[in-house]
Write an enzyme that holds these catalytic residues in place. Sequence first.
Site, PDB file in Angstrom:
ATOM      1  N   HIS A 196      -8.217   0.513  -4.206  1.00 17.18           N
ATOM      2  CA  HIS A 196      -9.151   0.347  -3.086  1.00 17.18           C
ATOM      3  C   HIS A 196      -9.924   1.659  -2.931  1.00 17.18           C
ATOM      4  O   HIS A 196      -9.369   2.660  -2.459  1.00 17.18           O
ATOM      5  CB  HIS A 196      -8.343   0.004  -1.828  1.00 17.18           C
ATOM      6  CG  HIS A 196      -9.142  -0.137  -0.579  1.00 17.18           C
ATOM      7  ND1 HIS A 196      -8.570  -0.171   0.679  1.00 17.18           N
ATOM      8  CD2 HIS A 196     -10.487  -0.261  -0.371  1.00 17.18           C
ATOM      9  CE1 HIS A 196      -9.517  -0.307   1.583  1.00 17.18           C
ATOM     10  NE2 HIS A 196     -10.691  -0.351   0.974  1.00 17.18           N
ATOM     11  N   ASP A 222      -6.510  -6.053   5.028  1.00 21.03           N
ATOM     12  CA  ASP A 222      -5.937  -4.712   4.873  1.00 21.03           C
ATOM     13  C   ASP A 222      -6.009  -3.930   6.184  1.00 21.03           C
ATOM     14  O   ASP A 222      -7.094  -3.680   6.701  1.00 21.03           O
ATOM     15  CB  ASP A 222      -6.729  -3.978   3.770  1.00 21.03           C
ATOM     16  CG  ASP A 222      -6.142  -2.613   3.422  1.00 21.03           C
ATOM     17  OD1 ASP A 222      -5.065  -2.277   3.929  1.00 21.03           O
ATOM     18  OD2 ASP A 222      -6.786  -1.904   2.624  1.00 21.03           O
ATOM     19  N   SER A 226       0.851  -1.196   0.000  1.00 26.45           N
ATOM     20  CA  SER A 226       0.000   0.000   0.000  1.00 26.45           C
ATOM     21  C   SER A 226       0.881   1.239   0.000  1.00 26.45           C
ATOM     22  O   SER A 226       1.649   1.471   0.942  1.00 26.45           O
ATOM     23  CB  SER A 226      -0.902   0.005   1.239  1.00 26.45           C
ATOM     24  OG  SER A 226      -1.419   1.309   1.431  1.00 26.45           O
ATOM     25  N   HIS A 261      -1.019  -1.526  -4.065  1.00 23.24           N
ATOM     26  CA  HIS A 261      -2.353  -1.225  -3.542  1.00 23.24           C
ATOM     27  C   HIS A 261      -2.482   0.303  -3.429  1.00 23.24           C
ATOM     28  O   HIS A 261      -1.685   0.946  -2.737  1.00 23.24           O
ATOM     29  CB  HIS A 261      -2.469  -1.900  -2.174  1.00 23.24           C
ATOM     30  CG  HIS A 261      -3.765  -1.749  -1.473  1.00 23.24           C
ATOM     31  ND1 HIS A 261      -4.787  -2.686  -1.542  1.00 23.24           N
ATOM     32  CD2 HIS A 261      -4.222  -0.782  -0.646  1.00 23.24           C
ATOM     33  CE1 HIS A 261      -5.804  -2.299  -0.792  1.00 23.24           C
ATOM     34  NE2 HIS A 261      -5.497  -1.134  -0.239  1.00 23.24           N
ATOM     35  N   MET A 310     -12.204   3.902  -1.219  1.00 22.27           N
ATOM     36  CA  MET A 310     -12.884   4.226   0.042  1.00 22.27           C
ATOM     37  C   MET A 310     -13.641   5.528  -0.176  1.00 22.27           C
ATOM     38  O   MET A 310     -13.333   6.575   0.398  1.00 22.27           O
ATOM     39  CB  MET A 310     -11.851   4.354   1.173  1.00 22.27           C
ATOM     40  CG  MET A 310     -11.303   3.007   1.609  1.00 22.27           C
ATOM     41  SD  MET A 310      -9.799   3.154   2.599  1.00 22.27           S
ATOM     42  CE  MET A 310      -8.598   3.315   1.300  1.00 22.27           C
TER      43      MET A 310
END
Length: 229
Positions: free
Chosen positions: A73, A183, A12, A37, A75
């Site tokens: 990802h 995660d 990440s 990521h 969010m």
Amino acid sequence: MAAIGSAQYAASILSADFCRLGEQVEEAMEEGITRIHVDVMDGRFVPNLSMGPDVVRVLQPFKNKYEVQINVHLMITDPDRYITDFLCAGADEIIVHIEACQHLFQTVRNIRLHGARAGVALNPATSLNMLEEIVEEVDGVLIMSVEPGFGGQDFIRTSLDKIARLRRMLYGRHLDHVEISVDGGVHLSIVTDLVKAGAQTLVSGSEIFNSRASVNENIQALFAALKVS
Ligand code: DX5
Ligand code: ZN
């Protein structure tokens, strides 16, 4: 080695040094990381802002040199608004939050229609029951083991049991191809337990990108932890 047994790491970049992003990402890939990521935050679904499609775009040249996948990802609320932008920027997998989607079947099908992998993420307090109807449609499930929004938080221990229950659910439904990711708060000390519980992709941010040691030293330590799993 990119993956040991059935588990691998996704790096990440949220905790990376953005002045040296390319350099740090390349260091990670040289050390065997095969997934990058990208955490996208909108200040609404989570109380933080982060990056957008341009970051995915600048990572594209690495895909010619290394066998690396870029996982995005999201969010963000109403993620459908930005899925095409991230796919056009070169995302290989789009992960949406089950809590953020009004029409999840449509969202997942749209991602797959464009040839990308579709993942769904669950916040720590979201029950696995929420997967009941959608799980057969997805390529992966990402279990959040911290509240989403920030790197460097402590791992929520109940996530281990949640991963084990998800593993059993997938096994029981003959969905072994659906990948389990975890995660948040993935530190060296928890790697063995995560793999035993059934996690296949371990997303790691601050354990890879920190001021304690170099990126390659940190990744070597993580792979060493996988070997004893
Ligand atoms: C948190 C993000 C994570 C984060 C993980 O909202 O989704 O990907 O970067 O960072 P660490 O590994 O530091 O918990
Ligand atoms: Zn993430």
